[in-house]
Design a protein around this motif. Structure first.
Motif, short mmCIF file in Angstrom:
data_model
loop_
_atom_site.label_atom_id
_atom_site.label_comp_id
_atom_site.label_asym_id
_atom_site.label_seq_id
_atom_site.Cartn_x
_atom_site.Cartn_y
_atom_site.Cartn_z
N ALA A 161 0.83 -1.21 0.00
CA ALA A 161 0.00 0.00 0.00
C ALA A 161 0.86 1.26 0.00
O ALA A 161 0.56 2.23 -0.70
N ARG A 162 1.95 1.22 0.78
CA ARG A 162 2.82 2.41 0.84
C ARG A 162 3.48 2.68 -0.50
O ARG A 162 3.61 3.85 -0.93
N SER A 163 3.89 1.63 -1.19
CA SER A 163 4.54 1.83 -2.50
C SER A 163 3.55 2.36 -3.53
O SER A 163 3.94 3.08 -4.46
N LEU A 164 2.26 2.04 -3.36
CA LEU A 164 1.26 2.54 -4.31
C LEU A 164 1.05 4.05 -4.20
O LEU A 164 0.47 4.66 -5.10
N ARG A 165 1.52 4.64 -3.10
CA ARG A 165 1.44 6.10 -2.99
C ARG A 165 2.48 6.78 -3.88
O ARG A 165 2.47 8.00 -4.03
N ILE A 166 3.37 5.97 -4.48
CA ILE A 166 4.39 6.47 -5.40
C ILE A 166 4.16 5.93 -6.81
O ILE A 166 4.29 6.66 -7.79
N ALA A 167 3.83 4.63 -6.90
CA ALA A 167 3.65 4.00 -8.21
C ALA A 167 2.55 4.70 -9.00
O ALA A 167 1.56 5.16 -8.43
N ASP A 168 2.72 4.75 -10.33
CA ASP A 168 1.75 5.42 -11.21
C ASP A 168 1.53 6.87 -10.83
O ASP A 168 0.43 7.41 -10.99
N GLY A 169 2.55 7.51 -10.30
CA GLY A 169 2.47 8.93 -9.94
C GLY A 169 2.30 9.11 -8.45
O GLY A 169 1.42 8.50 -7.85
N PRO A 170 3.13 9.93 -7.81
CA PRO A 170 3.04 10.15 -6.36
C PRO A 170 1.79 10.94 -5.98
O PRO A 170 1.19 11.62 -6.82
N ASP A 171 1.44 10.85 -4.71
CA ASP A 171 0.24 11.55 -4.20
C ASP A 171 0.24 13.02 -4.60
O ASP A 171 -0.80 13.58 -4.99
N GLU A 172 1.41 13.65 -4.46
CA GLU A 172 1.47 15.10 -4.67
C GLU A 172 1.05 15.50 -6.09
O GLU A 172 0.38 16.53 -6.28
N VAL A 173 1.43 14.70 -7.08
CA VAL A 173 1.06 15.00 -8.46
C VAL A 173 -0.46 14.90 -8.63
O VAL A 173 -1.09 15.76 -9.26
N HIS A 174 -1.04 13.86 -8.05
CA HIS A 174 -2.49 13.68 -8.19
C HIS A 174 -3.26 14.75 -7.43
O HIS A 174 -4.31 15.23 -7.89
N LEU A 175 -2.75 15.14 -6.25
CA LEU A 175 -3.43 16.20 -5.49
C LEU A 175 -3.40 17.52 -6.26
O LEU A 175 -4.39 18.26 -6.28
N THR A 176 -2.29 17.78 -6.89
CA THR A 176 -2.19 19.00 -7.71
C THR A 176 -3.19 18.95 -8.86
O THR A 176 -3.88 19.95 -9.16
N SER A 177 -3.31 17.80 -9.50
CA SER A 177 -4.27 17.65 -10.60
C SER A 177 -5.70 17.87 -10.11
O SER A 177 -6.50 18.55 -10.77
N VAL A 178 -6.02 17.29 -8.96
CA VAL A 178 -7.37 17.45 -8.41
C VAL A 178 -7.65 18.92 -8.13
O VAL A 178 -8.73 19.45 -8.46
N ALA A 179 -6.68 19.61 -7.53
CA ALA A 179 -6.88 21.02 -7.20
C ALA A 179 -7.09 21.86 -8.46
O ALA A 179 -7.99 22.72 -8.52
N LYS A 180 -6.30 21.63 -9.49
CA LYS A 180 -6.43 22.39 -10.73
C LYS A 180 -7.79 22.15 -11.38
O LYS A 180 -8.45 23.09 -11.85
N LEU A 181 -8.22 20.90 -11.41
CA LEU A 181 -9.52 20.58 -12.01
C LEU A 181 -10.66 21.18 -11.19
O LEU A 181 -11.65 21.68 -11.75
N GLU A 182 -10.52 21.16 -9.87
CA GLU A 182 -11.56 21.73 -9.02
C GLU A 182 -11.64 23.24 -9.21
O GLU A 182 -12.75 23.81 -9.31
N LEU A 183 -10.49 23.89 -9.26
CA LEU A 183 -10.48 25.34 -9.46
C LEU A 183 -11.11 25.71 -10.81
O LEU A 183 -11.87 26.68 -10.92
N ARG A 184 -10.80 24.93 -11.83
CA ARG A 184 -11.36 25.18 -13.16
C ARG A 184 -12.88 25.02 -13.13
O ARG A 184 -13.62 25.85 -13.68
N GLU A 185 -13.35 23.96 -12.48
CA GLU A 185 -14.80 23.72 -12.41
C GLU A 185 -15.50 24.79 -11.60
O GLU A 185 -16.61 25.24 -11.95
N GLN A 186 -14.87 25.21 -10.49
CA GLN A 186 -15.47 26.26 -9.66
C GLN A 186 -15.55 27.58 -10.43
O GLN A 186 -16.54 28.32 -10.32
N THR A 187 -14.51 27.86 -11.21
CA THR A 187 -14.51 29.09 -11.99
C THR A 187 -15.61 29.07 -13.04
O THR A 187 -16.34 30.06 -13.23
N LYS A 188 -15.78 27.95 -13.73
CA LYS A 188 -16.82 27.83 -14.74
C LYS A 188 -18.20 27.97 -14.11
O LYS A 188 -19.12 28.56 -14.70
#
Length: 731
Positions: A701-728
């Motif tokens: 489970a711990r390695s999956l927080r890195i595999a296929d992209g670390p948590d930080e990259v995915h959190l950044t993606s979520v934030a950008k998509l949320e900001l875009r949706e909120q703006t629209k």
């Protein structure tokens, strides 16, 4: 008849009787006590419990050579084949319900009121049983069986602290030891009371549940009464025990169940060894007694497996429970859920210990595991094959997600069902984007399970969290591409059956500055593992685990030349393919994480209900209760979010679900880490050593927080998509 006390049919004066006597010759101490049989038959018959009426007991051995008693001859049906051939599903169900109802009725008898207060000790039943059957086995031992020794040691170390209410215990309660009404599903006589005493009623429930734990393929044909197929109408083990709980008015599940199953199997081994020893001495009461010798190692093996199989019931993912209960799943999906559960209980959970032992004792860990290959054949025969691929299975992402969770309960299940990463992702890539030739050469053998594959993306010398950093080059040279660079964490590359790698590398300008061009500069290409220049450098370890024979390898590509036709979809399409590949793949990973978390929670609950500290069960402590509650909440939340992402892929496609896919990639592994960490804490020292699966679950489970992209990259993606949706939304 009778493998233990010789039993005879007597007809005289127009009446019919049955005689039971001690066998002749030297006997084991406290065995074959027919006087006790006569006593309990008399007591139970006096209150109307279904037993043959006892007529007389003779303790004078001069009459026929040994003491004996006479009882009523009861006419009815005796079922020696647990499959109940010739019956339909409803008839089988009724017979098993009658059997378990008779057992519940026995355990409800007030033994004190019928004169059996001195029929046996009132305490330490399990401790006495382990000791007694250990002595009985050793007294009739004919050869050394390591599994018997291991089982005896495990039982001594895991005796329950609190055994609950004392009842009459039959000691050999199973279907063939009772007579049913000639036409009705009703027990009219329970037989063979030689082992009866006062003790823990769960030992009887476990004893008649033993067939669920026998090694069916090896046992069948030797002793049919110890193994059965799951014919229509025969209840599952959980259904059988839940019915018992209903009749007794107690709440399931039954505690310490694996101990009582293991004890029952140990006792069966002791009984069988005694029968076999008497056959050698020439005083066995059955012509088939010598056959018992073949079963003892198999019974012992089943006992060891049952002892360590603490969590194999899927109690948290039954159709009527949890998130699955709110889904409108097709009847086919529900049938597949049932099939997978039964297959895992019947084959995969019992095989886990065998696999672990193979890995520990093998001189070459990087070879195929025979039992896994055998189970693949069975899985394919039962239609549990390639279920992950909609084009092959016809299942939606949501439907397969529910199955992926079930396979997450065992790390060996995905491969056995040909639904394991990275093969699933690679097969999806070839299915969606591969040319006809690529499909014919590589997809077809992967779907057949004839070969394995790996995926080469991450690199050791650049920050791979930014995938555009990839430096491995894929350079066109006429009708070929030449590949140079190094990859690591190439999962699956250690397997000797791994024949093909999907490699992602740079085909465009590494100095491209525009974002559009940076994401059009990489391609995916097929590289056969045996191609000159492909060098396996080393296997990498995840917190000390090498995951052999699957493995995660560092690989160097040194002037590797492959045909230009090996490029997938075209140059510059690598990231486009990745997004299509990773959507469903992340659903599968996350649902398997949830399955692991469910098993960890189950292990935790087992542990805390059976450990005492400071004069209280751990389960009674608020901190532990909060750990359990938080774990259940987090599992449910993660499952619902993952199913939502799967649903969005089904109805709108991967691109529309990218925010939810990014969220579950963070949520599920973090949830699994938290649940497993709590489980480890409840086990104390045992939680961090090789005695449980928990350390490996945490590492995964711990390695999956890195595999296929670390948590930080995915959190950044979520934030950008949320900001875009909120703006629209505000425009």
């Amino acid at each position: 008849a009778g493998q233990s006390n010789p039993t005879f049919y007597i007809a005289t004066g127009g009446k019919e009787y049955v005689m039971r006597k001690k066998p002749p010759g030297k006997l084991l101490p406290k065995a074959h006590m027919v006087n006790r049989e006569y006593r309990i038959l008399s007591a139970l018959h006096s209150i109307g419990y279904p037993v043959p009426k006892p007529f007389a007991y003779c303790q004078d051995p001069s009459i026929i050579g040994t003491e004996f008693y006479i009882m009523q001859h009861v006419k009815g049906r005796i079922f020696r084949d647990l499959n109940l051939p010739g019956m339909d599903a409803s008839q089988r169900q009724a017979i098993y319900a009658a059997m378990i109802g008779a057992l519940a009725k026995l355990h409800s008898v007030d033994w004190n009121k019928i004169g059996l207060a001195d029929y046996g000790p009132k305490t330490d039943y399990c401790k006495r049983q382990v000791s007694t059957w250990g002595k009985q086995y050793n007294a009739s031992k004919t050869s050394d069986i390591p599994d018997i020794n291991d089982l005896f040691k495990w039982l001594n170390n895991n005796i329950p602290k609190n055994e609950g209410k004392t009842t009459i215990v039959h000691g050999d309660f199973r279907l063939e030891n009772m007579i049913f009404h000639p036409t009705e599903p009703r027990v009219i006589a329970v037989l063979d009371w030689e082992l009866s005493t006062l003790g823990n009623p769960l030992s009887d429930v476990a004893y008649c549940s033993m067939p669920y734990h026998m090694l069916l393929e090896e046992m069948r044909g030797i002793v049919p009464s110890l193994a059965f197929d799951n014919a229509p109408g025969i209840p599952t083990e959980k259904e059988l025990t839940d019915t018992y709980c209903y009749y007794r008015g107690i709440k399931p599940p039954l505690s310490n169940w694996n101990f009582y199953i293991a004890l029952s199997i140990f006792r069966m081994a002791g009984i069988g060894q005694g029968v076999y020893a008497r056959s050698i001495q020439g005083n066995a009461s059955s012509e088939t007694a010598k056959e018992m010798g073949k079963t003892i190692p198999l019974i012992a093996k089943a006992g060891v497996i049952a002892a360590y199989a603490r969590s194999s019931e899927f109690s948290a993912v039954d159709e009527s429970y949890g998130s699955f209960g709110i889904l409108k799943l097709s009847s086919r999906t529900r049938q597949l859920q049932k099939q997978i559960k039964e297959f895992m209980k019947k084959y995969i959970f019992p095989a886990e210990k065998v696999i672990y032992e193979h890995m520990q004792n093998s001189t070459n860990r990087w070879t195929n595991i025979p039992i896994i290959e055998e189970l693949k054949v069975k899985a394919r025969q039962e239609g549990l094959w390639n279920l992950f691929l909609p084009g092959a299975s016809g299942l939606s992402q949501v439907e397969y997600a529910t199955l992926a969770e079930l396979t997450g309960w065992s790390d060996f299940a995905p491969e056995i069902f040909n639904c394991n990463a990275p093969d699933t992702g690679n097969m999806e890539v070839l299915h969606l984007y591969g040319s006809d030739d690529q499909k014919r050469q590589w997809l077809e053998p992967l779907l057949e399970g004839k070969i394995r594959s790996c995926y080469c993306m991450t690199e050791p010398y650049v920050a791979s969290s930014d995938a555009t950093n990839m430096a491995l080059t894929v350079t066109r040279d006429g009708d070929y591409y030449i590949i140079n660079g190094r990859k690591w964490w190439s999962s699956g590359a250690g397997d000797p059956r791994c024949k093909i790698a999907i490699v992602m590398g740079r085909t465009g300008d590494k100095n491209a500055e525009r974002k559009y061009l940076r994401h059009r500069s990489h391609s995916m290409i097929l590289v056969p593992i045996q191609t000159p220049g492909v060098k396996k450098i080393r296997p990498l370890m995840v917190f000390g685990y090498d995951d052999a024979p699957h493995g995660h390898l560092e690989i160097e590509f040194d002037n590797v030349r492959v045909p230009a036709s090996n490029i997938i979809l075209g140059e510059g399409r690598g990231f486009e393919i990745s997004q299509g590949r990773l959507g469903p793949g992340r659903i599968h990973h996350c649902m398997r994480c949830i399955g692991r978390a469910e098993r960890a929670l189950s292990l935790m609950c087992d542990r805390v209900q059976n450990r005492v500290a400071f004069n209280r069960k751990l389960a009674e402590m608020n901190t532990i209760q909060h750990h359990i509650a938080h774990s259940r909440q987090e599992i449910e939340q993660a499952r619902l979010l993952t199913l939502k992402a799967a649903h969005l892929i089904d109805i709108k496609g991967t691109k529309a679900a990218r925010k939810e896919i990014a969220m579950i990639k963070v949520v599920a592994p973090n949830m699994c880490c938290a649940v497993v960490d709590r489980a480890i804490q409840s086990f104390g020292g045992a939680g961090v050593c090789q005695d449980t699966i928990l350390p490996y679950y945490y590492a995964t489970a711990r390695s999956l927080r890195i595999a296929d992209g670390p948590d930080e990259v995915h959190l950044t993606s979520v934030a950008k998509l949320e900001l875009r949706e909120q703006t629209k939304a505000k425009l």
